[in-house]
Design a protein around this motif. Structure first.
Motif, short mmCIF file in Angstrom:
data_model
loop_
_atom_site.label_atom_id
_atom_site.label_comp_id
_atom_site.label_asym_id
_atom_site.label_seq_id
_atom_site.Cartn_x
_atom_site.Cartn_y
_atom_site.Cartn_z
N LEU A 119 0.81 -0.80 -0.13
CA LEU A 119 -0.07 -0.04 -0.24
C LEU A 119 1.28 1.69 -0.01
O LEU A 119 2.07 1.38 0.55
N LYS A 120 0.38 2.72 -0.75
CA LYS A 120 0.97 3.89 -0.16
C LYS A 120 1.86 4.40 0.61
O LYS A 120 0.89 4.16 1.60
N GLU A 122 1.81 6.62 2.44
CA GLU A 122 0.68 7.34 3.31
C GLU A 122 -0.28 7.05 4.22
O GLU A 122 -1.45 7.44 4.81
N LEU A 123 -1.20 6.07 3.21
CA LEU A 123 -1.47 4.94 3.75
C LEU A 123 -1.85 4.07 5.01
O LEU A 123 -2.16 3.90 5.56
N VAL A 124 -0.83 3.96 5.02
CA VAL A 124 0.07 3.14 6.09
C VAL A 124 0.53 3.61 7.29
O VAL A 124 1.14 2.83 8.23
N CYS A 127 -1.04 3.10 10.71
CA CYS A 127 -0.81 2.46 11.27
C CYS A 127 -0.49 1.49 12.73
O CYS A 127 0.55 0.63 12.80
N GLN A 227 -11.81 -1.99 3.32
CA GLN A 227 -11.50 -0.70 4.65
C GLN A 227 -10.49 -1.19 4.92
O GLN A 227 -9.05 0.01 4.83
N VAL A 230 -7.64 0.04 2.07
CA VAL A 230 -8.07 1.67 1.80
C VAL A 230 -8.07 2.86 2.71
O VAL A 230 -7.77 3.73 2.11
N ASN A 231 -7.71 2.62 3.62
CA ASN A 231 -7.69 3.13 4.39
C ASN A 231 -7.56 2.39 6.52
O ASN A 231 -8.47 2.12 7.10
N LYS A 233 -5.67 3.07 8.67
CA LYS A 233 -5.43 3.62 9.95
C LYS A 233 -6.81 3.99 10.45
O LYS A 233 -5.99 4.25 12.03
N GLN A 234 -7.91 3.64 10.13
CA GLN A 234 -8.76 4.13 10.50
C GLN A 234 -9.49 2.87 11.86
O GLN A 234 -9.71 2.65 12.81
#
Ligand code: IPM
Ligand code: MG
Length: 354
Positions: A119-120, A122-124, A127, A227, A230-231, A233-234
């Protein structure tokens, strides 16, 4: 003394558990916990030696131990055995026999390894999530039928079954864990389709009344799978059933870049059980190239959860951080410009940093 049963198992299991025991012995010199190790057999190697994947004596020894450190089981050699003799049966026997109802699989992203993630960055980056998987119920342990004739055609079936107490127990543990983390719990089910999931959701909502300080949300498993990509960190803590947890934890394990670094703890009624999640990796077994960090981090979880030795656990985790920050990489995470190390060298380098 604190008795730890060590089950190396198959494939890379013996190399990585040897490494984790070396680290634990070194930690014990420093923190004087009084660790005592005993070896037992399970999996394919137990089948070869005793004719069964989980000798009764292994289970007995585990029941009487303070904790169990486990490598991995399985390999091609045993793939065609009758189901009851296959190495995975050892895992199921240990899970059920020790009442290991909660499997904790943390996913932590190491900044030093961030470009290894699919994953990119900035996405991970940043996390830090924990999957709490129910481990002794659901479809893994329900009735099943390998083959029967129904309406004139051959069928097979597996039964998913959850009781209220089973869901309550795992949910409470997940809430307690979320409470001491970032206070967020996501319960994952398939309540739009499955009866077991509707019961699951109802029980989670009931238990939630005792945890007003934890923010709860529900996701369907298909959406959760999306999810996580895609995200991620949520998420703080995710609680889910045996089967969904199996699938989602493999997906989540790659967020950090390598499954070789992922530890796990299975919390039980009689004792608790610690293992890396990577499996036996027979293709690289015996070559001194396996990454021992997942098992060493599992040993840190053992110190934390079974022996309440938080400082010792943190010391191990910091030594791994330092090893990575210093540019050392086993083959699974190696990139040009870094220092390539094998299993034994990794162990020495981590020990030097304890
Ligand atoms: C895991 C593994 C096991 C499971 C296999 C080896 C039976 O995938 O621990 O996640 O499905 O539980
Ligand atoms: Mg799995």
């Amino acid at each position: 003394m604190k008795k730890i049963i060590v089950i190396a198992g198959d494939g890379v299991g013996p190399e990585v558990t040897k490494s984790a025991v070396t680290v634990l012995k070194k930690i014990d010199e420093k923190f004087k916990i009084g660790l005592e190790f005993e070896t037992r057999y399970a999996g394919g190697s137990a089948y070869d030696k005793f004719g069964e994947p989980l000798p009764a004596e292994t289970l007995e020894a585990c029941k009487n131990a303070d904790a169990v450190l486990f490598g991995a089981v399985g390999g091609k050699k045993w793939d065609n055995l009758e189901v009851k003799f296959r190495p995975e049966q050892a895992l199921f026997g240990l899970r059920k026999g020790l009442g290991l109802f909660a499997n904790l699989r943390p996913v932590k992203v190491y900044e030093a390894l961030i470009d290894g993630s699919p994953l990119k960055p900035e996405l991970v980056s940043g996390c830090d999530l924990l999957i709490v998987r129910e481990l002794v119920g659901g479809i893994y342990f329900g009735d099943r039928c390998e083959s029967e004739i129904y309406n004139g055609v051959e069928c097979a079936w597996d039964m998913e079954n959850y009781s209220v107490p089973e869901v309550e127990r795992i949910t409470k543990l997940a809430f307690d864990t979320a409470k001491i983390r970032r206070g967020k719990l996501t319960s994952v089910d398939k309540a739009n389709v499955l009866s077991t999931s509707r019961l699951w959701r109802r029980v989670v909502n009931d238990v939630a009344k005792n945890y007003p300080e934890v923010e709860l949300n529900h996701l369907y498993v298909d959406n959760c799978a999306m999810q996580l990509a895609v995200n991620p960190k949520q998420f703080d803590v995710i609680v889910t059933s045996n089967m969904f947890g199996d699938i989602l934890s493999d997906e989540a394990s790659v967020i950090g870049g390598s499954i070789g670094l992922m530890p796990s703890a299975s919390i039980g009624e009689l004792t608790s059980f610690y293992e890396p999640i990577h499996g036996s990796a027979p293709d690289i077994a015996g070559k001194n190239i396996a990454n021992p960090m997942g098992t060493i981090l599992s040993a840190a979880m053992l110190l934390r959860y079974s022996l309440q030795a938080e400082d010792a656990a943190k010391t191990i985790e910091a030594a791994i951080d330092k090893t990575l920050a210093d540019g050392y990489r086993t083959a699974d995470i190696y990139k040009d410009g870094f220092k390539k190390i094998g299993t034994e060298e990794a162990t020495e380098i981590i020990c030097e940093r304890l």
